[in-house]
Design an enzyme around this catalytic site. Structure first.
Site, PDB file in Angstrom:
ATOM      1  N   CYS A  54     -15.454  12.410  -0.377  1.00  0.00           N
ATOM      2  CA  CYS A  54     -15.376  11.192   0.443  1.00  0.00           C
ATOM      3  C   CYS A  54     -15.012  11.514   1.891  1.00  0.00           C
ATOM      4  O   CYS A  54     -13.999  12.166   2.161  1.00  0.00           O
ATOM      5  CB  CYS A  54     -14.338  10.250  -0.160  1.00  0.00           C
ATOM      6  SG  CYS A  54     -14.113   8.707   0.757  1.00  0.00           S
TER       7      CYS A  54
ATOM      8  N   CYS B  77     -14.361   5.925   7.056  1.00  0.00           N
ATOM      9  CA  CYS B  77     -15.797   5.707   6.848  1.00  0.00           C
ATOM     10  C   CYS B  77     -15.975   4.313   6.264  1.00  0.00           C
ATOM     11  O   CYS B  77     -15.367   3.982   5.241  1.00  0.00           O
ATOM     12  CB  CYS B  77     -16.359   6.768   5.902  1.00  0.00           C
ATOM     13  SG  CYS B  77     -18.125   6.563   5.535  1.00  0.00           S
TER      14      CYS B  77
ATOM     15  N   CYS C  78     -23.923   0.014  -2.106  1.00  0.00           N
ATOM     16  CA  CYS C  78     -22.739   0.753  -1.669  1.00  0.00           C
ATOM     17  C   CYS C  78     -22.767   2.190  -2.176  1.00  0.00           C
ATOM     18  O   CYS C  78     -22.263   3.098  -1.504  1.00  0.00           O
ATOM     19  CB  CYS C  78     -21.458   0.040  -2.118  1.00  0.00           C
ATOM     20  SG  CYS C  78     -21.277  -0.131  -3.911  1.00  0.00           S
TER      21      CYS C  78
ATOM     22  N   CYS D 195     -19.847   2.202   2.801  1.00  0.00           N
ATOM     23  CA  CYS D 195     -19.984   1.477   1.542  1.00  0.00           C
ATOM     24  C   CYS D 195     -19.454   0.049   1.644  1.00  0.00           C
ATOM     25  O   CYS D 195     -19.919  -0.845   0.934  1.00  0.00           O
ATOM     26  CB  CYS D 195     -19.315   2.229   0.396  1.00  0.00           C
ATOM     27  SG  CYS D 195     -17.545   2.494   0.588  1.00  0.00           S
TER      28      CYS D 195
ATOM     29  N   CYS E  43     -26.915  -4.548  -8.116  1.00  0.00           N
ATOM     30  CA  CYS E  43     -26.896  -3.981  -6.760  1.00  0.00           C
ATOM     31  C   CYS E  43     -26.179  -2.634  -6.738  1.00  0.00           C
ATOM     32  O   CYS E  43     -25.105  -2.471  -7.322  1.00  0.00           O
ATOM     33  CB  CYS E  43     -26.211  -4.952  -5.800  1.00  0.00           C
ATOM     34  SG  CYS E  43     -26.075  -4.335  -4.108  1.00  0.00           S
TER      35      CYS E  43
ATOM     36  N   CYS F  56     -21.175  -7.900  -9.044  1.00  0.00           N
ATOM     37  CA  CYS F  56     -22.058  -6.967  -8.336  1.00  0.00           C
ATOM     38  C   CYS F  56     -23.469  -6.941  -8.916  1.00  0.00           C
ATOM     39  O   CYS F  56     -24.414  -6.533  -8.232  1.00  0.00           O
ATOM     40  CB  CYS F  56     -21.470  -5.563  -8.365  1.00  0.00           C
ATOM     41  SG  CYS F  56     -19.982  -5.373  -7.374  1.00  0.00           S
TER      42      CYS F  56
ATOM     43  N   CYS G  67     -22.378  -3.887   1.947  1.00  0.00           N
ATOM     44  CA  CYS G  67     -22.310  -4.825   0.820  1.00  0.00           C
ATOM     45  C   CYS G  67     -22.916  -6.189   1.166  1.00  0.00           C
ATOM     46  O   CYS G  67     -22.548  -6.809   2.173  1.00  0.00           O
ATOM     47  CB  CYS G  67     -20.856  -5.022   0.387  1.00  0.00           C
ATOM     48  SG  CYS G  67     -20.673  -6.186  -0.982  1.00  0.00           S
TER      49      CYS G  67
ATOM     50  N   ASP H 137       0.778  -1.233   0.000  1.00  0.00           N
ATOM     51  CA  ASP H 137       0.000   0.000   0.000  1.00  0.00           C
ATOM     52  C   ASP H 137       0.813   1.289   0.000  1.00  0.00           C
ATOM     53  O   ASP H 137       0.284   2.341  -0.344  1.00  0.00           O
ATOM     54  CB  ASP H 137      -0.966   0.007   1.201  1.00  0.00           C
ATOM     55  CG  ASP H 137      -2.057   1.066   1.054  1.00  0.00           C
ATOM     56  OD1 ASP H 137      -2.458   1.324  -0.089  1.00  0.00           O
ATOM     57  OD2 ASP H 137      -2.486   1.610   2.073  1.00  0.00           O
TER      58      ASP H 137
END
Length: 386
Positions: free
Chosen positions: A229, A256, A209, A259, A206, A203, A263, A149
């Site tokens: 965001c 946060c 999210c 989302c 749907c 997905c 799911c 990351d």
């Protein structure tokens, strides 16, 4: 008599050795706590440079200038390391044992995102990745590099190419086994390894999210605009929280999860059994009143070895003051009034906003009269006018 070599036999032997190495790597990954393992060719996603360029041109990275600065290296693995031929992607389940959305209804809590309630995953995952990469280097003689990351690596689309899951409409990697709760790690290697089958997107129709986002941060499915965001504003943003996002923040003081948590694929996930990736109860259950009282040293001690510590106490208090202003609880007023004289303008400015949400007009005017004339920061003074 001259011996005639059988190239097919040599190829078969190499494949057998390679398959043995892969099986050993997969087993070692499991023993290290990784719940997902896959391999992608370094050139598996030739579409990434264009996708990245489109996002940057749209300004969706907000003021995260490092994304623009590393654009060329981020778009293509070989631009980061020309010798890479294969990428091993692994995932570690950090699923919570409860629905994080339930904590948004209790304004007395200082709500920290699930991924930050535990020891910093960069440290946990990188140590395990080095172990796995070392095994590959010893068995194959190939060069290896590990990334978690912090380098310009687009882990999520590479994990999709490696078959670990698919990027959902919220842009997070989804897994049939872990839902939205996977930490990712990458091992770049000069070895040519057999590729896994990429995971298809599942997905369907749907949009849960997208629909739950309190700030409409998704301009379209599979697209995220950081400029709207709450995770960005509470973690990456260095200035004051823009006025239009303060109410939507609620009691979120770091990140946060909305989302991710909503799911439907999470119903197939299980809570992590990895002790190093389990939530610290002191952080998960942190009371907002206690967080508002943290000194800089107490902040660093309380959040030691977690992602929250990197935020710094001033930005953390900024976020907690937003939560206090949203709480409707006048019991926070003494702490807020004390923070009106904090050394950081980020804290002073947000303390003014929080005070004005909770105090009556007379109380607020008295505080303004005592502080505005000596306030050196024009942005802080402007908070009295919002």
């Amino acid at each position: 008599m001259t011996r005639i070599e059988d190239p097919k036999g040599r190829d078969s032997e190499k494949r057998s050795q390679r398959d043995t190495i892969i099986e050993e790597l997969r087993a070692r990954a499991t023993s290290l706590g990784f719940s997902a393992f896959g391999i992608a060719p370094a050139n598996a996603r030739p579409d990434l440079p264009q996708k990245l360029q489109s996002a940057l041109q749209s300004g969706w990275h907000a003021d995260m200038d490092w994304m623009e600065d590393t654009r060329d290296r981020r778009g293509t693995p070989t631009a980061l390391w020309p010798d890479v031929r294969s990428i091993i992607m692994v995932g570690a389940n950090y699923g919570p044992d409860e629905n994080p959305l339930d904590r948004l209804t209790d304004p007395s809590l200082a709500n920290v995102s699930v991924y930050a309630q535990m020891r910093d995953y960069h440290d946990v995952i990188k140590g395990r990745l080095k172990d796995l990469a070392g095994l590959l280097a010893r068995r194959s003689g190939a060069e290896v590099k590990v990334f978690v990351d912090t380098a310009p690596v687009m882990e999520k689309p590479l994990a999709e190419a490696a078959g670990l899951g698919w990027q959902g409409k919220h842009t997070v990697l989804l897994s049939r086994d872990a839902g939205s709760w996977l930490f990712l790690g990458a091992i770049f290697t000069s070895a040519e390894l057999p590729a896994s089958t990429p995971e298809a997107e599942k997905c369907g129709t749907c949009t849960k999210c997208l629909d739950i986002c309190p700030t409409d941060a998704f301009p379209a499915p599979f697209r995220l605009d950081a400029r709207k965001c709450l995770a960005y504003y509470s973690v990456e943003h260095k200035g004051q929280i823009p006025l239009e996002f303060r109410r939507p923040m609620g009691n979120r003081v770091f990140g946060c999860d909305d989302c991710l948590a909503v799911c439907p694929w999470n119903k197939f996930a299980s809570a992590t059994r990895d002790s190093k990736l389990a939530a610290r109860e002191t952080i998960r259950d942190a009371q907002l009143s206690d967080m508002l009282a943290l000194s800089d040293s107490a902040f660093r001690d309380f959040f030691a070895q977690t992602p929250v510590k990197r935020l710094g106490s001033a930005r953390f208090l900024r976020n907690c003051l937003v939560a206090a202003g949203n709480s409707g609880d006048r019991h926070h007023l003494p702490a807020i009034e004390r923070l009106l004289s904090h050394q950081s303008p980020l804290v002073r400015g947000m303390a003014i906003w929080a005070l004005r949400q909770l105090a009556d007009s007379g109380e607020a005017e008295a505080q303004r009269a005592r502080t505005v004339a000596t306030e050196p920061d024009p942005e802080v003074r402007a908070e009295w006018s919002h």
